[in-house]
Design an enzyme around this catalytic site. Sequence first.
Site, mmCIF file in Angstrom:
data_model
loop_
_atom_site.group_PDB
_atom_site.id
_atom_site.type_symbol
_atom_site.label_atom_id
_atom_site.label_comp_id
_atom_site.label_asym_id
_atom_site.label_seq_id
_atom_site.Cartn_x
_atom_site.Cartn_y
_atom_site.Cartn_z
ATOM 1 N N CYS A 138 0.818 -1.221 0.000
ATOM 2 C CA CYS A 138 0.000 0.000 0.000
ATOM 3 C C CYS A 138 0.849 1.266 0.000
ATOM 4 O O CYS A 138 0.321 2.353 -0.252
ATOM 5 C CB CYS A 138 -0.918 0.028 1.212
ATOM 6 S SG CYS A 138 -2.234 -1.166 1.085
HETATM 7 N N1 COA Z 1 -20.468 -9.056 7.177
HETATM 8 C C1 COA Z 1 -21.011 -9.103 8.413
HETATM 9 N N2 COA Z 1 -20.299 -9.277 9.537
HETATM 10 C C2 COA Z 1 -18.976 -9.429 9.405
HETATM 11 C C3 COA Z 1 -18.333 -9.401 8.144
HETATM 12 C C4 COA Z 1 -19.141 -9.218 7.003
HETATM 13 N N3 COA Z 1 -18.633 -9.179 5.765
HETATM 14 N N4 COA Z 1 -17.016 -9.575 8.330
HETATM 15 C C5 COA Z 1 -16.819 -9.696 9.643
HETATM 16 N N5 COA Z 1 -17.994 -9.617 10.302
HETATM 17 C C6 COA Z 1 -18.252 -9.751 11.735
HETATM 18 C C7 COA Z 1 -17.245 -10.669 12.403
HETATM 19 O O1 COA Z 1 -17.648 -12.008 12.289
HETATM 20 C C8 COA Z 1 -17.266 -10.175 13.816
HETATM 21 O O2 COA Z 1 -18.353 -10.739 14.489
HETATM 22 P P1 COA Z 1 -18.222 -11.247 16.014
HETATM 23 O O3 COA Z 1 -17.849 -10.016 16.800
HETATM 24 O O4 COA Z 1 -19.561 -11.793 16.289
HETATM 25 O O5 COA Z 1 -17.114 -12.263 15.969
HETATM 26 C C9 COA Z 1 -17.544 -8.687 13.690
HETATM 27 O O6 COA Z 1 -18.091 -8.512 12.385
HETATM 28 C C10 COA Z 1 -16.310 -7.849 13.837
HETATM 29 O O7 COA Z 1 -15.276 -8.355 12.965
HETATM 30 P P2 COA Z 1 -13.866 -7.708 12.859
HETATM 31 O O8 COA Z 1 -13.048 -8.431 11.821
HETATM 32 O O9 COA Z 1 -13.264 -7.566 14.215
HETATM 33 O O10 COA Z 1 -14.292 -6.287 12.254
HETATM 34 P P3 COA Z 1 -13.623 -4.901 12.365
HETATM 35 O O11 COA Z 1 -14.544 -3.998 13.048
HETATM 36 O O12 COA Z 1 -12.200 -4.976 12.829
HETATM 37 O O13 COA Z 1 -13.586 -4.453 10.820
HETATM 38 C C11 COA Z 1 -12.006 -4.352 9.042
HETATM 39 C C12 COA Z 1 -12.910 -5.228 9.861
HETATM 40 C C13 COA Z 1 -11.200 -5.251 8.121
HETATM 41 C C14 COA Z 1 -12.861 -3.410 8.202
HETATM 42 C C15 COA Z 1 -11.071 -3.524 9.942
HETATM 43 O O14 COA Z 1 -10.460 -4.341 10.903
HETATM 44 C C16 COA Z 1 -9.985 -2.803 9.190
HETATM 45 O O15 COA Z 1 -10.239 -1.992 8.328
HETATM 46 N N6 COA Z 1 -8.728 -3.039 9.547
HETATM 47 C C17 COA Z 1 -7.592 -2.420 8.902
HETATM 48 C C18 COA Z 1 -7.573 -2.856 7.496
HETATM 49 C C19 COA Z 1 -6.425 -2.329 6.730
HETATM 50 O O16 COA Z 1 -6.095 -1.177 6.721
HETATM 51 N N7 COA Z 1 -5.796 -3.210 6.009
HETATM 52 C C20 COA Z 1 -4.787 -2.834 5.159
HETATM 53 C C21 COA Z 1 -5.108 -3.416 3.869
HETATM 54 S S1 COA Z 1 -3.887 -2.978 2.765
#
Ligand code: COA
Length: 373
Positions: free
Chosen positions: A156
């Site tokens: 990135c």
């Molecule tokens: N639809 C519905 N629910 C979902 C889901 C989806 N597509 N994906 C995950 N969930 C659920 C999970 O199962 C979890 O449920 P639980 O609490 O019952 O276990 C809940 O949502 C939270 O999941 P989590 O993975 O902890 O979500 P989050 O709030 O951390 O958001 C991201 C996920 C990926 C959006 C976030 O962590 C993020 O943006 N992180 C940084 C990403 C980044 O910058 N990456 C670099 C890429 S280059």
Amino acid sequence: MTAVAISATGLYTPSQSIANAELVASYNAYAARFNAEHAEAIAQGQVAALTPSSEEFIEKASGIKSRFVLDKIGVLDIDRMRPDLPERPNDQASLMAEIGVNAAQEALHAVGREACDVDAVLCAASNMQRAYPAIAIEIQDLLGIDGFAFDMNVACSSATFGVKTATDFIAAGEARAVLVVNPEICSGHLNWRDRDSHFIFGDVATAILVERADRAPAGAWRILGVRLKTRFSNNIRNNFGFLNRAAPEGEGAPDKLFVQEGRKVFKEVVPMVAEMIQDHMGALGMAPGALRRMWLHQANANMNRLIAERVLGRAADADESPTVLDAYANTSSAGSIIAFHKYNKDLKAGDRGLICSFGAGYSAGTVFVEKTA
Ligand code: COA
């Protein structure tokens, strides 16, 4: 040392896009079929049932509403769930080069530059579609540029690391102008069958024309300073490589695609980047009030909100920290460049801003710029 400026940027946006509703409908159809096919094993506790994805979750967790892609049909087809981008014969332009040239031409035309005005091309992106010859050399050839070209990949942060490399070549007198091109075909490395990440990425290409400041046009952005940082982490990883190829189609090889521990990334990268920005501002003698706009990496709206808040000491509004995540999703290294491209023309001479990237590696880059008269 020779002063350096960003003279222009270019953007190529694919014509096809996928809204969250369409994406979720496709994933949920795939999950329902998987669960039906594995009903017995699921009932016996041998296979985990797939849980449906949700539009509400995606928008709330990431700020993403839609993404542009080069092939919508292949991505949404539940028998395929990856873009259908056939390999082209060697006598045709490769896809990465083609979309990169598109963005590059926009940047060149914006300031009336010709191929003869450019001395080097960098293709800075998260994935290269082949090992060699370099995509950058193909782009150089398609544009008719003399000089030299090479590929670089810092995930990135490829674009900001590219700007730093371009700046150094120019400052050292080795080039008058360098084109940094970022073709990001993220749909190809995304696991569209993975509920946790299937919504994250989109496709795009950006280009940045970096020039000696004394050749740059009025209104160019003088580069005040660039800093780079890397810290090893397995929390964003893709094991695809020439020694580790993907398993045959359909059998799945999720580690040969994008994999992340999103929560950990969020928690570790926000403080790292906020501190880096603050340190760099301190070194440049800039108070937070001197920062007119931040064009932050576009991975997650909540991450950007927190980083901006830490840097400014208060919440930033959309004018101070614009987002393109809603329409483009995460486009890896191109994200902050899209934001800059779309939201810099309204600023005035003397205004200062920050282009900032962060992502896999971990890697991060800060590029402070000031608009010239
Ligand atoms: N639809 C519905 N629910 C979902 C889901 C989806 N597509 N994906 C995950 N969930 C659920 C999970 O199962 C979890 O449920 P639980 O609490 O019952 O276990 C809940 O949502 C939270 O999941 P989590 O993975 O902890 O979500 P989050 O709030 O951390 O958001 C991201 C996920 C990926 C959006 C976030 O962590 C993020 O943006 N992180 C940084 C990403 C980044 O910058 N990456 C670099 C890429 S280059």
